[in-house]
Scaffold this active site. Sequence first.
Site, PDB file in Angstrom:
ATOM      1  N   LYS A 185      42.705 -31.107  30.759  1.00  0.00           N
ATOM      2  CA  LYS A 185      44.039 -30.819  30.222  1.00  0.00           C
ATOM      3  C   LYS A 185      44.126 -29.357  29.790  1.00  0.00           C
ATOM      4  O   LYS A 185      43.599 -28.959  28.759  1.00  0.00           O
ATOM      5  CB  LYS A 185      44.392 -31.714  29.034  1.00  0.00           C
ATOM      6  CG  LYS A 185      45.917 -31.716  28.878  1.00  0.00           C
ATOM      7  CD  LYS A 185      46.458 -31.947  27.508  1.00  0.00           C
ATOM      8  CE  LYS A 185      46.490 -30.822  26.546  1.00  0.00           C
ATOM      9  NZ  LYS A 185      47.400 -29.710  26.863  1.00  0.00           N
ATOM     10  N   GLU A 188      49.545 -26.378  27.617  1.00  0.00           N
ATOM     11  CA  GLU A 188      50.887 -26.451  28.211  1.00  0.00           C
ATOM     12  C   GLU A 188      51.521 -25.059  28.328  1.00  0.00           C
ATOM     13  O   GLU A 188      52.446 -24.843  29.108  1.00  0.00           O
ATOM     14  CB  GLU A 188      51.804 -27.376  27.402  1.00  0.00           C
ATOM     15  CG  GLU A 188      52.000 -27.005  25.940  1.00  0.00           C
ATOM     16  CD  GLU A 188      50.942 -27.624  25.016  1.00  0.00           C
ATOM     17  OE1 GLU A 188      49.757 -27.654  25.403  1.00  0.00           O
ATOM     18  OE2 GLU A 188      51.320 -28.061  23.911  1.00  0.00           O
ATOM     19  N   GLY A 238      40.179 -24.676  20.935  1.00  0.00           N
ATOM     20  CA  GLY A 238      41.534 -24.465  20.433  1.00  0.00           C
ATOM     21  C   GLY A 238      41.510 -24.177  18.946  1.00  0.00           C
ATOM     22  O   GLY A 238      40.522 -23.654  18.424  1.00  0.00           O
ATOM     23  N   GLY A 239      42.590 -24.536  18.270  1.00  0.00           N
ATOM     24  CA  GLY A 239      42.724 -24.215  16.850  1.00  0.00           C
ATOM     25  C   GLY A 239      41.993 -25.209  15.948  1.00  0.00           C
ATOM     26  O   GLY A 239      41.732 -26.352  16.332  1.00  0.00           O
ATOM     27  N   THR A 242      43.942 -28.605  15.174  1.00  0.00           N
ATOM     28  CA  THR A 242      43.880 -29.581  16.267  1.00  0.00           C
ATOM     29  C   THR A 242      42.469 -30.139  16.394  1.00  0.00           C
ATOM     30  O   THR A 242      42.287 -31.347  16.618  1.00  0.00           O
ATOM     31  CB  THR A 242      44.297 -28.920  17.598  1.00  0.00           C
ATOM     32  OG1 THR A 242      45.489 -28.184  17.390  1.00  0.00           O
ATOM     33  CG2 THR A 242      44.520 -29.948  18.675  1.00  0.00           C
ATOM     34  N   GLY A 243      41.484 -29.265  16.267  1.00  0.00           N
ATOM     35  CA  GLY A 243      40.095 -29.709  16.388  1.00  0.00           C
ATOM     36  C   GLY A 243      39.768 -30.806  15.391  1.00  0.00           C
ATOM     37  O   GLY A 243      39.106 -31.799  15.709  1.00  0.00           O
ATOM     38  N   GLU A 260      35.202 -25.891  19.868  1.00  0.00           N
ATOM     39  CA  GLU A 260      35.122 -24.445  19.615  1.00  0.00           C
ATOM     40  C   GLU A 260      36.454 -24.048  19.018  1.00  0.00           C
ATOM     41  O   GLU A 260      37.493 -24.175  19.669  1.00  0.00           O
ATOM     42  CB  GLU A 260      34.852 -23.704  20.929  1.00  0.00           C
ATOM     43  CG  GLU A 260      34.186 -22.349  20.712  1.00  0.00           C
ATOM     44  CD  GLU A 260      35.171 -21.199  20.657  1.00  0.00           C
ATOM     45  OE1 GLU A 260      35.879 -21.077  19.626  1.00  0.00           O
ATOM     46  OE2 GLU A 260      35.217 -20.439  21.632  1.00  0.00           O
ATOM     47  N   CYS A 294      38.963 -15.478  20.734  1.00  0.00           N
ATOM     48  CA  CYS A 294      38.347 -16.188  19.595  1.00  0.00           C
ATOM     49  C   CYS A 294      37.264 -15.349  18.940  1.00  0.00           C
ATOM     50  O   CYS A 294      37.024 -15.473  17.743  1.00  0.00           O
ATOM     51  CB  CYS A 294      37.810 -17.538  20.042  1.00  0.00           C
ATOM     52  SG  CYS A 294      36.738 -17.446  21.475  1.00  0.00           S
ATOM     53  N   GLU A 395      42.582 -16.962  10.742  1.00  0.00           N
ATOM     54  CA  GLU A 395      42.607 -16.442  12.103  1.00  0.00           C
ATOM     55  C   GLU A 395      44.059 -16.191  12.506  1.00  0.00           C
ATOM     56  O   GLU A 395      44.843 -17.127  12.625  1.00  0.00           O
ATOM     57  CB  GLU A 395      41.973 -17.467  13.051  1.00  0.00           C
ATOM     58  CG  GLU A 395      41.837 -16.945  14.452  1.00  0.00           C
ATOM     59  CD  GLU A 395      41.293 -17.988  15.428  1.00  0.00           C
ATOM     60  OE1 GLU A 395      41.779 -19.124  15.415  1.00  0.00           O
ATOM     61  OE2 GLU A 395      40.387 -17.637  16.204  1.00  0.00           O
TER      62      GLU A 395
HETATM   63  O1  TXE Z   1      46.176 -24.317  19.720  1.00  0.00           O
HETATM   64  P1  TXE Z   1      45.977 -25.856  19.847  1.00  0.00           P
HETATM   65  P2  TXE Z   1      47.522 -23.489  19.677  1.00  0.00           P
HETATM   66  C1  TXE Z   1      43.812 -20.755  17.402  1.00  0.00           C
HETATM   67  C2  TXE Z   1      44.659 -19.548  17.121  1.00  0.00           C
HETATM   68  C3  TXE Z   1      46.031 -20.045  17.413  1.00  0.00           C
HETATM   69  C4  TXE Z   1      45.934 -21.446  16.871  1.00  0.00           C
HETATM   70  C5  TXE Z   1      46.915 -22.410  17.411  1.00  0.00           C
HETATM   71  O2  TXE Z   1      44.557 -19.168  15.776  1.00  0.00           O
HETATM   72  O3  TXE Z   1      47.044 -19.307  16.791  1.00  0.00           O
HETATM   73  O4  TXE Z   1      44.642 -21.852  17.244  1.00  0.00           O
HETATM   74  O5  TXE Z   1      47.007 -22.278  18.818  1.00  0.00           O
HETATM   75  C6  TXE Z   1      45.838 -29.184  22.957  1.00  0.00           C
HETATM   76  N1  TXE Z   1      45.166 -33.826  20.888  1.00  0.00           N
HETATM   77  N2  TXE Z   1      43.266 -20.750  18.740  1.00  0.00           N
HETATM   78  O6  TXE Z   1      48.605 -24.160  18.933  1.00  0.00           O
HETATM   79  O7  TXE Z   1      47.182 -26.603  19.440  1.00  0.00           O
HETATM   80  C7  TXE Z   1      46.855 -28.172  23.397  1.00  0.00           C
HETATM   81  O8  TXE Z   1      47.809 -28.764  24.240  1.00  0.00           O
HETATM   82  C8  TXE Z   1      44.596 -33.266  21.967  1.00  0.00           C
HETATM   83  C9  TXE Z   1      41.864 -20.514  18.831  1.00  0.00           C
HETATM   84  O9  TXE Z   1      47.826 -23.134  21.065  1.00  0.00           O
HETATM   85  O10 TXE Z   1      44.693 -26.151  19.194  1.00  0.00           O
HETATM   86  C10 TXE Z   1      45.955 -27.167  24.086  1.00  0.00           C
HETATM   87  O11 TXE Z   1      45.603 -27.639  25.374  1.00  0.00           O
HETATM   88  N3  TXE Z   1      44.874 -32.017  22.393  1.00  0.00           N
HETATM   89  C11 TXE Z   1      41.350 -20.712  20.164  1.00  0.00           C
HETATM   90  C12 TXE Z   1      44.721 -27.150  23.189  1.00  0.00           C
HETATM   91  O12 TXE Z   1      44.753 -28.390  22.481  1.00  0.00           O
HETATM   92  C13 TXE Z   1      45.775 -31.319  21.703  1.00  0.00           C
HETATM   93  C14 TXE Z   1      42.184 -20.565  21.328  1.00  0.00           C
HETATM   94  C15 TXE Z   1      44.684 -26.006  22.171  1.00  0.00           C
HETATM   95  O13 TXE Z   1      45.878 -26.025  21.430  1.00  0.00           O
HETATM   96  C16 TXE Z   1      46.420 -31.840  20.566  1.00  0.00           C
HETATM   97  C17 TXE Z   1      43.561 -20.877  21.091  1.00  0.00           C
HETATM   98  C18 TXE Z   1      46.074 -33.158  20.159  1.00  0.00           C
HETATM   99  N4  TXE Z   1      46.605 -33.740  19.092  1.00  0.00           N
HETATM  100  C19 TXE Z   1      44.054 -20.943  19.824  1.00  0.00           C
HETATM  101  N5  TXE Z   1      47.278 -30.910  20.082  1.00  0.00           N
HETATM  102  C20 TXE Z   1      39.917 -20.480  20.410  1.00  0.00           C
HETATM  103  N6  TXE Z   1      39.047 -21.241  19.789  1.00  0.00           N
HETATM  104  O14 TXE Z   1      39.579 -19.649  21.216  1.00  0.00           O
HETATM  105  C21 TXE Z   1      47.171 -29.835  20.888  1.00  0.00           C
HETATM  106  N7  TXE Z   1      46.274 -30.069  21.871  1.00  0.00           N
END
Ligand code: TXE
Length: 502
Positions: A185, A188, A238-239, A242-243, A260, A294, A395
């Site tokens: 996935k 989006e 991701g963030g 969400t993690g 991560e 990141c 961050e």
């Molecule tokens: O990340 P999300 P976002 C950080 C950075 C950024 C913040 C939010 O600070 O401003 O996170 O970014 C999927 N169940 N990083 O909102 O939401 C989502 O569709 C399963 C750090 O874009 O965490 C996408 O595919 N999946 C970072 C992925 O999770 C879900 C890189 C990341 O989105 C979900 C990017 C759910 N409930 C942002 N909700 C890094 N570590 O490098 C969302 N997603």
Amino acid sequence: MKLQDESIGDLFDTGLFIDGTWVRSSSGDTRDCLNPADGSVVATVDEAAPEDATRAIAAARGAFDEGTWPRTPVAERTALLATIADLLERDKEKLARIETLDTGKTLAESRIDIDDVVSVCRYYARLAAIESDRLVDVGRPDVISRVVHEPIGVCVLIAPWNYPLLQISWKIAPALAAGCTMVVKPSEVTPLSTIAFVKLIEEAGVPRGVVNLVQGSGAVLGSALTDTPDVDFISFTGGLVTGRVILETAAKHVTKVAVELGGKNPHIVFADADGDDSVDQVLTGVFLHSGQVCSAGTRLIIEDSIADRFVAALAARAEKIRMGDGLDPASRTGPLVSMAHREKIERYVALGVSEGAELVTGGSRPPNPELERGSFYLPTIFDRCDRNMRIVREETFGPILTVERFTTEAEALRLGNDTEYGLAAGVRTADGARGERMVRGLRHGTVWLNDFGYYTAAAEWGGYKRSGNGRELGPAGLSEYQEIKHIWHNTAPTAAGWFDND
Ligand code: TXE
């Protein structure tokens, strides 16, 4: 799926890839993918519904439980990875263009990303090929004891928008090498290069159901992908927020999860490393890809005696960064990924000002009229920051550098570790012994000494503390996708003889 840019059209098919077939979303919903440089629609892709995610997991489950892939000899699995790498090289220019149109990053950066994806595929092809079972000496000639690696099972691979193709390759390559099946996935916000990648994986001949793709909103698909006993492993980048949700959901099923979650990375400069090279490294470390990295070095921690001159030199360089459409070879940095993300950065800048940090440069959208339609934001530096400010602790994921000052090595180390994150850190010093003390003392997953930002497929990548758990890349990046089984084989069976009642 509609595609506006003819030059990349043949890399696409319709939206979702489930059980070896390209299918439409069951809801019929679509999503426009926008070019952040000017707001134009690059492509319209299918938007998966939860039922699509459930079908994709069922396909991956079937391919794992009944298909051939987990039982395919490693030489064949690694040959597939090598073919995928060849196809990536063949289509490098198209893929780079897709990545630039979708993320806004410069073409030069996108090309480096594709090269890195190729390296990761080739690295895991080699690593899996040389991995062998381990014989264990249990001190009994009648027993053969061995430890073998087996694929962990069905994997859900969730990636973010800043390095879409690169980050998904860190997951797909080891998962394929290990013999897993998967549901992919992408974010989006930037699904296009992942769709094209899955198309290449199909062309390489991956068996049906091994790789499935659902693109769509994380909030909508999240529970179908993670709140299920049918998944054996979730790898998420991701963030932090969400993690945490994914970890909590997966805990219900005791599903293994690797996350991560980004960082707030210190770049520590001692006075003996003063100079233009250090200024240049700090500048690149924070402003590359507009800070949407990141491991960006967003906290400059600098020895007080050189701070004024260093920050002034940094600001002068930041003001000269050529910003523009990533397709323009003259651009050295592109826009932020979306208007919504720029608004988040603007809120952080306003917060920094209200917290009392001194705005040295940036702090606004660029004045150039030709950049008006894109989500551009000027490289921004805040001096005189302190550890209690939210712009120092959180961050921001944008082009914002905060500056803190120190006078002793102990203070520098304390500041460098004073973060809830622990992904990456940099140290600049001409004193070798001090450099070694610092790199050992910093609690971060990657530490650069007199350099910044580099990684290699052969060395592990991941975070301490709230930057996450688990590792990608390197041998540990393969182990995440494996179960370890101990096989005890008695070649001369006898009775156990414990309950001998005579
Ligand atoms: O990340 P999300 P976002 C950080 C950075 C950024 C913040 C939010 O600070 O401003 O996170 O970014 C999927 N169940 N990083 O909102 O939401 C989502 O569709 C399963 C750090 O874009 O965490 C996408 O595919 N999946 C970072 C992925 O999770 C879900 C890189 C990341 O989105 C979900 C990017 C759910 N409930 C942002 N909700 C890094 N570590 O490098 C969302 N997603």
